[in-house]
Design a protein around this motif. Structure first.
Motif, PDB file in Angstrom:
ATOM      1  N   THR A 263       0.853  -1.187   0.000  1.00  0.00           N
ATOM      2  CA  THR A 263       0.000   0.000   0.000  1.00  0.00           C
ATOM      3  C   THR A 263       0.886   1.233   0.000  1.00  0.00           C
ATOM      4  OG1 THR A 263      -1.804  -1.095   1.162  1.00  0.00           O
ATOM      5  CG2 THR A 263      -1.758   1.310   1.253  1.00  0.00           C
ATOM      6  N   VAL A 264       0.657   2.111  -0.962  1.00  0.00           N
ATOM      7  CA  VAL A 264       1.441   3.337  -1.103  1.00  0.00           C
ATOM      8  C   VAL A 264       0.528   4.535  -0.888  1.00  0.00           C
ATOM      9  CG1 VAL A 264       2.866   4.736  -2.651  1.00  0.00           C
ATOM     10  CG2 VAL A 264       2.983   2.228  -2.765  1.00  0.00           C
ATOM     11  N   SER A 265       0.850   5.370   0.088  1.00  0.00           N
ATOM     12  CA  SER A 265       0.132   6.624   0.276  1.00  0.00           C
ATOM     13  C   SER A 265       0.986   7.739  -0.309  1.00  0.00           C
ATOM     14  CB  SER A 265      -0.115   6.892   1.766  1.00  0.00           C
ATOM     15  OG  SER A 265      -1.190   6.105   2.244  1.00  0.00           O
ATOM     16  N   ALA A 266       0.389   8.532  -1.206  1.00  0.00           N
ATOM     17  CA  ALA A 266       1.178   9.532  -1.922  1.00  0.00           C
ATOM     18  C   ALA A 266       0.406  10.826  -2.120  1.00  0.00           C
ATOM     19  CB  ALA A 266       1.608   8.973  -3.282  1.00  0.00           C
ATOM     20  N   ALA A 267       1.151  11.911  -2.259  1.00  0.00           N
ATOM     21  CA  ALA A 267       0.568  13.226  -2.508  1.00  0.00           C
ATOM     22  C   ALA A 267      -0.306  13.188  -3.759  1.00  0.00           C
ATOM     23  CB  ALA A 267       1.680  14.255  -2.675  1.00  0.00           C
ATOM     24  N   SER A 268      -1.433  13.867  -3.699  1.00  0.00           N
ATOM     25  CA  SER A 268      -2.399  13.799  -4.795  1.00  0.00           C
ATOM     26  C   SER A 268      -1.830  14.333  -6.104  1.00  0.00           C
ATOM     27  CB  SER A 268      -3.673  14.557  -4.429  1.00  0.00           C
ATOM     28  OG  SER A 268      -3.402  15.923  -4.182  1.00  0.00           O
ATOM     29  N   SER A 269      -0.860  15.236  -6.036  1.00  0.00           N
ATOM     30  CA  SER A 269      -0.277  15.772  -7.265  1.00  0.00           C
ATOM     31  C   SER A 269       0.504  14.721  -8.051  1.00  0.00           C
ATOM     32  CB  SER A 269       0.634  16.965  -6.950  1.00  0.00           C
ATOM     33  OG  SER A 269       1.552  16.643  -5.937  1.00  0.00           O
ATOM     34  N   LEU A 270       0.791  13.590  -7.412  1.00  0.00           N
ATOM     35  CA  LEU A 270       1.522  12.508  -8.076  1.00  0.00           C
ATOM     36  C   LEU A 270       0.607  11.484  -8.746  1.00  0.00           C
ATOM     37  CD1 LEU A 270       4.255  11.791  -5.378  1.00  0.00           C
ATOM     38  CD2 LEU A 270       4.742  12.349  -7.760  1.00  0.00           C
ATOM     39  N   GLN A 271      -0.691  11.693  -8.679  1.00  0.00           N
ATOM     40  CA  GLN A 271      -1.620  10.623  -9.048  1.00  0.00           C
ATOM     41  C   GLN A 271      -1.378  10.030 -10.429  1.00  0.00           C
ATOM     42  OE1 GLN A 271      -5.668  11.402  -8.040  1.00  0.00           O
ATOM     43  NE2 GLN A 271      -6.447   9.589  -9.050  1.00  0.00           N
ATOM     44  N   ARG A 272      -1.315  10.868 -11.428  1.00  0.00           N
ATOM     45  CA  ARG A 272      -1.156  10.339 -12.790  1.00  0.00           C
ATOM     46  C   ARG A 272       0.209   9.677 -12.978  1.00  0.00           C
ATOM     47  NH1 ARG A 272      -3.680  15.300 -13.149  1.00  0.00           N
ATOM     48  NH2 ARG A 272      -5.712  15.362 -14.195  1.00  0.00           N
ATOM     49  N   ALA A 273       1.254  10.370 -12.572  1.00  0.00           N
ATOM     50  CA  ALA A 273       2.612   9.860 -12.786  1.00  0.00           C
ATOM     51  C   ALA A 273       2.876   8.592 -11.997  1.00  0.00           C
ATOM     52  CB  ALA A 273       3.632  10.932 -12.425  1.00  0.00           C
ATOM     53  N   LEU A 274       2.506   8.586 -10.720  1.00  0.00           N
ATOM     54  CA  LEU A 274       2.808   7.428  -9.884  1.00  0.00           C
ATOM     55  C   LEU A 274       1.970   6.221 -10.271  1.00  0.00           C
ATOM     56  CD1 LEU A 274       4.776   6.801  -7.622  1.00  0.00           C
ATOM     57  CD2 LEU A 274       2.960   7.264  -5.975  1.00  0.00           C
ATOM     58  N   THR A 275       0.771   6.455 -10.765  1.00  0.00           N
ATOM     59  CA  THR A 275      -0.048   5.346 -11.245  1.00  0.00           C
ATOM     60  C   THR A 275       0.652   4.635 -12.395  1.00  0.00           C
ATOM     61  OG1 THR A 275      -2.120   6.401 -10.562  1.00  0.00           O
ATOM     62  CG2 THR A 275      -2.268   4.729 -12.278  1.00  0.00           C
ATOM     63  N   GLU A 276       1.236   5.412 -13.300  1.00  0.00           N
ATOM     64  CA  GLU A 276       1.951   4.814 -14.436  1.00  0.00           C
ATOM     65  C   GLU A 276       3.233   4.119 -13.980  1.00  0.00           C
ATOM     66  OE1 GLU A 276       4.127   6.138 -18.617  1.00  0.00           O
ATOM     67  OE2 GLU A 276       2.529   7.398 -17.797  1.00  0.00           O
ATOM     68  N   VAL A 277       3.969   4.767 -13.096  1.00  0.00           N
ATOM     69  CA  VAL A 277       5.234   4.197 -12.622  1.00  0.00           C
ATOM     70  C   VAL A 277       5.002   2.865 -11.917  1.00  0.00           C
ATOM     71  CG1 VAL A 277       7.105   4.477 -10.946  1.00  0.00           C
ATOM     72  CG2 VAL A 277       6.469   6.378 -12.428  1.00  0.00           C
ATOM     73  N   THR A 278       4.039   2.828 -11.009  1.00  0.00           N
ATOM     74  CA  THR A 278       3.815   1.603 -10.236  1.00  0.00           C
ATOM     75  C   THR A 278       3.186   0.500 -11.075  1.00  0.00           C
ATOM     76  OG1 THR A 278       1.718   2.521  -9.399  1.00  0.00           O
ATOM     77  CG2 THR A 278       3.681   2.771  -8.008  1.00  0.00           C
ATOM     78  N   ALA A 279       2.440   0.873 -12.110  1.00  0.00           N
ATOM     79  CA  ALA A 279       1.869  -0.152 -13.002  1.00  0.00           C
ATOM     80  C   ALA A 279       2.984  -0.887 -13.734  1.00  0.00           C
ATOM     81  CB  ALA A 279       0.906   0.492 -13.993  1.00  0.00           C
ATOM     82  N   ALA A 280       3.971  -0.135 -14.196  1.00  0.00           N
ATOM     83  CA  ALA A 280       5.120  -0.748 -14.879  1.00  0.00           C
ATOM     84  C   ALA A 280       5.918  -1.609 -13.907  1.00  0.00           C
ATOM     85  CB  ALA A 280       6.000   0.337 -15.481  1.00  0.00           C
ATOM     86  N   TYR A 281       6.095  -1.113 -12.696  1.00  0.00           N
ATOM     87  CA  TYR A 281       6.847  -1.862 -11.686  1.00  0.00           C
ATOM     88  C   TYR A 281       6.123  -3.155 -11.319  1.00  0.00           C
ATOM     89  CZ  TYR A 281       9.233  -2.833  -7.254  1.00  0.00           C
ATOM     90  OH  TYR A 281       9.932  -3.427  -6.236  1.00  0.00           O
ATOM     91  N   ALA A 282       4.816  -3.073 -11.127  1.00  0.00           N
ATOM     92  CA  ALA A 282       4.035  -4.248 -10.748  1.00  0.00           C
ATOM     93  C   ALA A 282       4.025  -5.298 -11.857  1.00  0.00           C
ATOM     94  CB  ALA A 282       2.605  -3.834 -10.401  1.00  0.00           C
TER      95      ALA A 282
END
Length: 244
Positions: free
Chosen positions: A17-36
């Protein structure tokens, strides 16, 4: 006698479970999808205001990795022993900007916020939203604090602030550059002088209470890799300057 071969076993997939600043939503969603996709880890993302997320962690929320849009909340968590030592990494930086509804022509810079025609200015709630803290510092540097005080409308996240601007509910708003560029219906009119506020630094760390600390550490390390950095830059973030 049974001999067991000492062969390194492959890493087991983990649920994170990753809690992250809302401004990261689009970028972090893409980054973690690739990682997963590569690791087979199952990653749940929880986005919100940095300050609110930090409080949730202190209250025992089951979080493995925390990604903040400012360093003070991470400093506070570290002082209270809530973060795993040695896991904190700077992953990106950002800029603070002034935005208006796309069709608006009356505001061209921060000084215009003092004009009587500008009645409603959206900013993040400074107690929990780093963008609101940076905005307050910028107003102070420009000697606008008193003149804009009665005009401020507070959002609970930077995403809420930029949405208020896009829908025309306010005359202007102060948000991160990444949110301005990714949101239809808003126009960026000015960038705050970086010297008017603290550096906008995004950093990640493993939460000490994580039950999958090794997997959380690997993900946190990955966020600073060239692969992850390329995605963040594509979404408008500036590269990580170095270790926090």
């Amino acid at each position: 006698i049974v001999l067991v071969a000492l062969v390194p076993s492959p890493l087991r997939a983990a649920a994170l479970t990753v809690s992250a600043a809302s401004s990261l939503q689009r970028a972090l969603t893409e980054v973690t999808a690739a990682y997963a996709a590569e690791t087979k880890d199952i990653i749940t993302l929880n986005f919100g205001a940095t300050g609110a997320l930090a409080q949730q962690i202190l209250q025992g929320a089951p979080v493995d990795v925390f990604v903040a849009a400012a360093t003070p909340p991470l400093d506070d968590l570290a002082k209270q022993g809530a973060l795993l030592l040695g896991t904190r990494r700077v992953i990106a930086t950002n800029a603070l900007v002034l935005v208006v509804p796309a069709a608006s022509l009356g505001v061209t810079g921060f000084a215009d916020l003092a004009r009587p025609a500008v009645r409603r200015i959206a900013v993040g709630e400074p107690r929990t939203v780093p963008a609101g803290q940076y905005a307050a510092a910028t107003f102070a540097a420009l000697r606008l604090t008193e003149v804009v005080a009665a005009k401020l409308i507070f959002g609970q996240s930077v995403r809420q602030v930029v949405t208020m601007v896009a829908t025309g509910d306010v005359d202007a708003g102060v948000v991160f550059a990444t949110d301005a560029r990714a949101t239809p219906g808003v126009r960026l009119v000015a960038e705050a002088n970086p010297n008017s506020h603290a550096p906008i630094i995004y950093a990640a760390a493993v939460v000490k209470a994580s039950k999958v600390a090794d997997a959380a550490r690997r993900l946190t390390t990955y966020l600073a890799t060239p692969e992850a950095q390329a995605v963040l830059v594509r979404w408008g973030f500036q590269p990580a300057p170095g270790p926090s």
